[in-house]
Structure formats: C-alpha cells, structure tokens
Design a protein around this motif. Structure first.
Motif, PDB file in Angstrom:
ATOM      1  N   GLN A 109       0.822  -1.211   0.000  1.00 42.96           N
ATOM      2  CA  GLN A 109       0.000   0.000   0.000  1.00 42.96           C
ATOM      3  C   GLN A 109       0.854   1.258   0.000  1.00 42.96           C
ATOM      4  OE1 GLN A 109      -2.337  -0.908   3.511  1.00 42.96           O
ATOM      5  NE2 GLN A 109      -4.136  -1.409   2.277  1.00 42.96           N
ATOM      6  N   GLY A 113       0.591   3.372  -3.174  1.00 41.15           N
ATOM      7  CA  GLY A 113      -0.069   4.618  -2.814  1.00 41.15           C
ATOM      8  C   GLY A 113       0.674   5.811  -3.386  1.00 41.15           C
ATOM      9  N   GLU A 118      -2.086   8.599  -4.225  1.00 40.11           N
ATOM     10  CA  GLU A 118      -3.272   8.561  -3.370  1.00 40.11           C
ATOM     11  C   GLU A 118      -3.135   9.610  -2.265  1.00 40.11           C
ATOM     12  OE1 GLU A 118      -5.749   6.952  -4.249  1.00 40.11           O
ATOM     13  OE2 GLU A 118      -5.006   5.343  -5.535  1.00 40.11           O
ATOM     14  N   PHE A 122      -6.442   7.595   1.789  1.00 41.45           N
ATOM     15  CA  PHE A 122      -6.139   6.187   1.542  1.00 41.45           C
ATOM     16  C   PHE A 122      -5.289   5.644   2.689  1.00 41.45           C
ATOM     17  CE2 PHE A 122      -3.103   3.088  -0.479  1.00 41.45           C
ATOM     18  CZ  PHE A 122      -3.994   2.019  -0.434  1.00 41.45           C
ATOM     19  N   GLN A 269      -4.924  -0.849  -7.961  1.00 43.95           N
ATOM     20  CA  GLN A 269      -5.731   0.165  -7.270  1.00 43.95           C
ATOM     21  C   GLN A 269      -6.866  -0.469  -6.474  1.00 43.95           C
ATOM     22  OE1 GLN A 269      -6.435   3.971  -9.703  1.00 43.95           O
ATOM     23  NE2 GLN A 269      -5.672   2.533 -11.228  1.00 43.95           N
ATOM     24  N   ARG A 273      -6.909  -2.056  -1.915  1.00 39.43           N
ATOM     25  CA  ARG A 273      -8.032  -1.591  -1.094  1.00 39.43           C
ATOM     26  C   ARG A 273      -8.917  -2.752  -0.639  1.00 39.43           C
ATOM     27  NH1 ARG A 273      -7.033   2.763  -4.572  1.00 39.43           N
ATOM     28  NH2 ARG A 273      -7.390   4.827  -3.635  1.00 39.43           N
ATOM     29  N   PRO A 278     -11.763   2.377  -6.115  1.00 35.72           N
ATOM     30  CA  PRO A 278     -11.595   3.750  -5.617  1.00 35.72           C
ATOM     31  C   PRO A 278     -12.645   4.688  -6.202  1.00 35.72           C
ATOM     32  CG  PRO A 278      -9.891   3.220  -7.223  1.00 35.72           C
ATOM     33  CD  PRO A 278     -10.608   1.942  -6.936  1.00 35.72           C
ATOM     34  N   LYS A 288      -7.314   5.543 -11.882  1.00 38.27           N
ATOM     35  CA  LYS A 288      -6.280   6.436 -12.401  1.00 38.27           C
ATOM     36  C   LYS A 288      -5.340   5.674 -13.314  1.00 38.27           C
ATOM     37  CE  LYS A 288      -6.023   9.169  -8.107  1.00 38.27           C
ATOM     38  NZ  LYS A 288      -5.142   9.533  -6.972  1.00 38.27           N
TER      39      LYS A 288
END
Length: 294
Positions: A109, A113, A118, A122, A269, A273, A278, A288
């Motif tokens: 992450q 990230g 992010e 996040f 992405q 999570r 997202p 993204k």
C-alpha cells in the motif's frame, strides 16, 4: 523435516474455478467435517476498455456456496494480484466471512499509494482487510486448522495457506512446466522468491499444491493441481537441483523481456483496497492511469 503444524490426515474438498480472461483459478475449499468453507483468490470481471465491472465469476462462486449448503468463513487473498481484480467485498456482502491477506500488504500500500498519488484518505495500514496474517499464523475453517507461510519474492505480501493436505500457493509457484512467477514488480526480488519456493518445497512430498494461475504452456490443457514431489522433480525453474544463483540469473533475464500485465493498473488500485473500487471526490467509481509510473 520442517516444524510446520501439519495435518496431512485432513483432506479438504477443493473445487477450482478457472477464469479464462485472466488465467486465474479461484478456489472453494470445504472443511471435510463441517459445512464451513473458504474462498481463495476470487475474481471480479472488468472490461477495461469500456470501464465496466461485472460479477459473473463471483456470482458462480456464491451460487456454489449456497447450492452446497455451505457457510463461508474466510475470503483469502494470497497476495495483491496485478493481473485480476478481487471480488472479496462483493462476496462478503452476500455470504459473510472475513477477508484476509498477508500483513506486508502495508508495504504494498505504501509503494503503490505513492505511484497512484493517493491522498491521505487512503489508509496504508491494512485496515481494508479483516485479518492480516504474519508468518506462521494459524486460524480455523470450521474444525480444520490452517496455517500461513510468508513467501515473499513475487510481492512482499505473498502467503501460502495450508489447509490439511492442501496448500494454496498463489503466484509463488506455477505448475512444473510453467515454472515460477516474475519477481520484477516493485518490492519483488528473485533471490527472495527462490528462498520462499524452497521453503514451500520442504512441505511433505504428497502435499497437494494448488496454483493461482495457469497458462497452458505448449498448448496443453489448463491445470492447477500438482504435488511437492512433482515440483521438486520437474519444475523447469527450480526443480532438479537448480541453484539460487542460476534461478536469479534466469529470472532476472526473463523478467526483463516481459510486458506489464494487461490489468495491472486497475488491479493494483482495487486490490490494495481489499477489492473496493476507488472513488473520486464526488463518490463515483474512478480509476487512475499513472503515466510512466510503472
């Protein structure tokens, strides 16, 4: 012999479900002494060019659990996949169960990230998951004891989950004629992957091994089950006495020729999570594309 808490006398019922779009095998694993089960490495369908997500693969898993009268206790991710999207939250919403992944998800992450820029909203603490597994952690599926082995190298968070005489190896190993997964993603390391594979191969020779992916090398039919003995004898990358130095040289040279996985941008992405897509500042699902970021 290793000090793993083995229970080779327990033979879980294992059903594999192949997703031909991503060459992923998801598993429904039943405790042989109860109605409890686990799902491993589920798939959420995506038409990336159209930006459309559907759940046909996950719906089949859900139907199988319900039709068999099973009770879902765990939804396991062997690692943060770069080639398919997880359907874990979708399945959990319909069947319950706890979502688990290796504790090194926090490293993943933090790394991605930054790549995906992010914001502070996040969380990089693994809180998107219900359980973070450390090396050697134990848990239960019904009456069946399970333990997790940390097997980094492909990614920092890779784990093998051993349920009775069945081990679910994620991308740590492929079928003997498929060899091993790449080790050139951020946080990957070919030498560490070799060490992790050797650790898996200390499990008993008769241990059933279940792959997360298969690509049908040389045109053969898709397969996903083998044994430790078969891997030790015939794996084309690590079997038959290949040394760590030979593996690192081969893996490094081969990885340099490989293109990025087709779905790596949406997969990372979503999967970091815990399977949630997202959203933008207005709450709309949005992905993204980091230009020159990978």
């Amino acid at each position: 012999m290793t000090a793993f808490p083995l229970r080779m006398d327990i033979h879980p019922e294992v059903h594999g479900f192949f997703d031909k779009d991503t060459n992923t095998i998801s598993y429904l694993v039943r405790d042989p002494s109860s109605d409890a089960c686990a799902i491993i490495d589920s798939v959420m369908d995506i038409d990336y060019s159209a930006g459309r997500i559907t759940h046909d693969h996950a719906d089949e898993l859900i139907r199988q659990v319900r039709d068999r009268g099973l009770r879902l206790e765990w939804i396991i991710e062997t690692h943060v996949h770069a080639d398919h999207l997880s359907a874990a939250p979708y399945i959990q919403e319909r069947l319950g169960g706890r979502i688990g992944i290796g504790a090194q998800i926090m490293v993943v992450q933090d790394t991605f990230g930054k790549i995906f820029n992010e914001g502070t909203e996040f969380q990089r603490d693994g809180s998107q998951f219900d359980r973070l597994f450390e090396d050697g952690d134990r848990y239960m599926v019904g009456n069946m004891p399970v333990f997790a082995i940390h097997t980094p190298g492909h990614t920092p968070a890779c784990m093998v989950h051993v349920m009775g005489d069945a081990a679910f190896v994620g991308d740590t190993l492929f079928m003997p004629d498929g060899g091993s997964a790449r080790a050139d993603f951020p946080g990957g390391d070919a030498g560490v992957l070799f060490d992790s594979i050797q650790r898996v191969l200390t499990l008993p020779d008769e241990m059933r091994l279940f792959m997360c992916h298969d690509y049908g090398p040389n045109g053969r039919d898709i397969q996903w089950q083998t044994t430790v003995a078969e891997e030790k004898a015939h794996n084309i990358h690590v079997g038959n006495g290949r040394t760590r130095e030979e593996f690192v040289r081969f893996r490094t040279e081969r990885d340099a020729t490989l293109a990025m996985p087709r779905l790596i941008i949406p997969s990372l992405q979503v999967n970091m999570r815990g399977g949630e897509v997202p959203t933008d500042r207005d709450g709309r699902p949005m992905l993204k594309v980091p230009v020159n970021g990978l």
